[in-house]
Write an enzyme that holds these catalytic residues in place. Structure first.
Site, PDB file in Angstrom:
ATOM      1  N   ALA A  68     -19.967  20.143 -13.531  1.00 35.54           N
ATOM      2  CA  ALA A  68     -19.496  21.511 -13.307  1.00 35.54           C
ATOM      3  C   ALA A  68     -17.984  21.510 -13.104  1.00 35.54           C
ATOM      4  O   ALA A  68     -17.396  20.511 -12.728  1.00 35.54           O
ATOM      5  CB  ALA A  68     -20.181  22.092 -12.090  1.00 35.54           C
ATOM      6  N   CYS A  69     -17.398  22.671 -13.346  1.00 34.19           N
ATOM      7  CA  CYS A  69     -15.971  22.849 -13.157  1.00 34.19           C
ATOM      8  C   CYS A  69     -15.574  22.470 -11.724  1.00 34.19           C
ATOM      9  O   CYS A  69     -16.286  22.850 -10.803  1.00 34.19           O
ATOM     10  CB  CYS A  69     -15.622  24.312 -13.402  1.00 34.19           C
ATOM     11  SG  CYS A  69     -13.878  24.633 -13.329  1.00 34.19           S
TER      12      CYS A  69
END
Lengths: 379, 79
Positions: free
Chosen positions: B16-17
């Site tokens: 994920a970011c």
């Protein structure tokens, strides 16, 4: 007899041990199950207190307790730093040379800071992620008369993802209370193009920082620090001078995990729902050591401990393990001036910070005391 | 055919970011000037974050390729 070994005496390991001991009391009494918690120190430390310690707002007697006092009487406590884990032989080997066999293993060994990975940081930077660091920063803040204070997030991921923001807000309040805010420039830096990795928290925090006159620098990745000139150099090619640097260092899982072949890129590869270590059916990981895209925060370790304890108890009784971790996270966020907010989120639902209030700040202070009940597995 | 040789490829799919961007930054930090690093990302945020950072840091985005559900960013360490 089944042996459950838990490595780590932080919130995750302690809660797992206590929940299991409570649930499996009949099996433990009948010598069918033994629960051992192996830790590297006889005292349990509540690490979120370090943020307050940096401002002289708590003392060691409030955040340290003997580990034995926190554990269910049926949990055996072993103080022996782990040297390595032999997953093939199902053994944990301590630095004492003793080995501990396990039927099931829970790795809850936490994360540690490695400032030495960033050239110049250990010499020129302060931090509040260790007890010694927080105490040193406290002295620096008392002596600080004016200039530029930089709060720089260098390592991502790091423990307590909102703590650098809290530090910035609390510094602002600290200098205002002392009538010195106009002599201090506060700067907050972050590696990506917003002030926090979570978009919702970043969207909330950016105007809060601006409202306090805290300057932000984003896409700011520290390459090295020149301790003589007191200048940060970034890999983006920019520089930033400071008088006091509070740098959040890079973090890593304890080195014995890498030596045991249980890490990938520094962290333990863990199934996001079952919390089993990938490729190891009998090993679970929780808390800061995992590679999961969740906060390295005490609440996460606490929620995960519930899942691991339920699933282990089920498996030890020959039943299916049905509990699943859903990414649940809860963090208070101190915003300075005796106010706070909080965020709650999971894998599917992003956080939605609420307006800061004194009530939430008091709830956080109350939780700092109630924590000892959490560690015991009571709340 | 691409006129570059990828020195290192990072598979950041599922991360994920800001995972993929941070992986790229780490890899470029360790690379020599002129070397090429590729990063595979399934995070939608990467499509904005990675090109923006590459420009700010003065490196060269050689290619952005769709690869199934992922995007492959090919970056040359330019300084």
């Amino acid at each position: 007899m089944d042996d459950v070994v838990i490595v780590g005496g932080g919130v995750g390991g302690t809660v797992t041990a206590n929940l299991l001991a409570e649930e499996l009391a009949p099996e433990i009494a009948a010598s069918k199950v033994r629960i051992r918690l192996i830790t590297d120190r006889p005292e349990h430390i509540y690490k979120p207190a370090f943020l307050y310690a940096a401002f002289g707002r708590t003392a060691p007697r409030a955040y340290r307790r003997p580990q034995r006092e926190l554990l269910h009487p049926a949990v055996e406590l072993v103080v022996d730093p782990v040297n390595r884990i032999d997953a093939g032989q199902r053994q944990v080997i301590g630095e004492s040379g003793k080995s501990y066999d396990y039927s099931y293993l829970v790795v809850a060994a936490g994360a540690r800071v490695v400032p030495q990975r960033t050239p110049g940081l250990a010499e020129a930077g302060e931090q509040f992620y260790t007890e010694e660091g927080a105490q040193r920063l406290y002295k620096k803040l008392q002596d600080f008369t004016g200039g530029t204070v930089v709060v720089s997030v260098i390592g991502v991921p790091h423990m307590c993802p909102v703590a650098p923001l809290e530090m910035a807000f609390m510094l602002d309040a600290f200098f205002r209370e002392r009538g010195r805010r106009d002599q201090v420039e506060l700067v907050y830096t972050y590696p990506i193009n917003r002030v926090h990795s979570n978009p919702a928290i970043a969207a909330w925090a950016a105007p809060e920082l601006a409202a306090r006159g805290i300057r932000t620098e984003t896409f700011f990745n520290v390459e090295r620090i020149d301790p003589q000139r007191k200048v940060i150099e970034t890999i983006e090619g920019t520089t930033l001078a400071f008088d006091l640097l509070i740098g959040i260092p890079e973090h890593e899982a304890p080195p014995f995990l890498e030596a045991s072949g249980l890490t990938d890129a520094g962290w333990v590869p863990t199934d996001r729902h079952t919390l089993q270590v990938k490729g190891h059916d009998r090993i679970y990981a929780l808390g800061d050591v995992t590679d999961l895209p969740v906060s390295k925060a005490g609440s996460v370790a606490h929620y995960q401990a519930n899942v691991v304890a339920q699933n282990l108890a089920a498996r030890l009784r020959g039943r299916p393990a049905l509990a699943r971790y859903n990414g649940k996270t809860f963090c208070f966020i101190e915003t300075g001036a005796d106010k706070a907010t909080y965020v709650e989120f999971d894998y599917e639902n992003p956080p939605q910070p609420v307006p800061a209030s004194r009530w939430i700040h008091w709830a956080k202070l109350a939780y700092n005391q109630t924590y000892w009940m959490t560690a015991r597995g009571v709340v | 055919m691409a006129d570059y040789v990828v020195h290192r490829e990072i598979d950041a799919r599922g991360s994920a970011c800001p995972g993929p961007l941070m992986e790229l930054i780490r890899a470029l930090k360790a690379a020599e000037k002129g070397q090429v690093v590729a990063v595979l990302s399934t995070d939608q945020g990467s499509k904005v974050d990675i090109p923006e950072w590459v420009e700010k840091a003065g490196h060269k985005l050689l290619a952005t390729e769709e690869d199934g559900e992922a995007t492959r960013f090919v970056v040359e360490k330019a300084r």
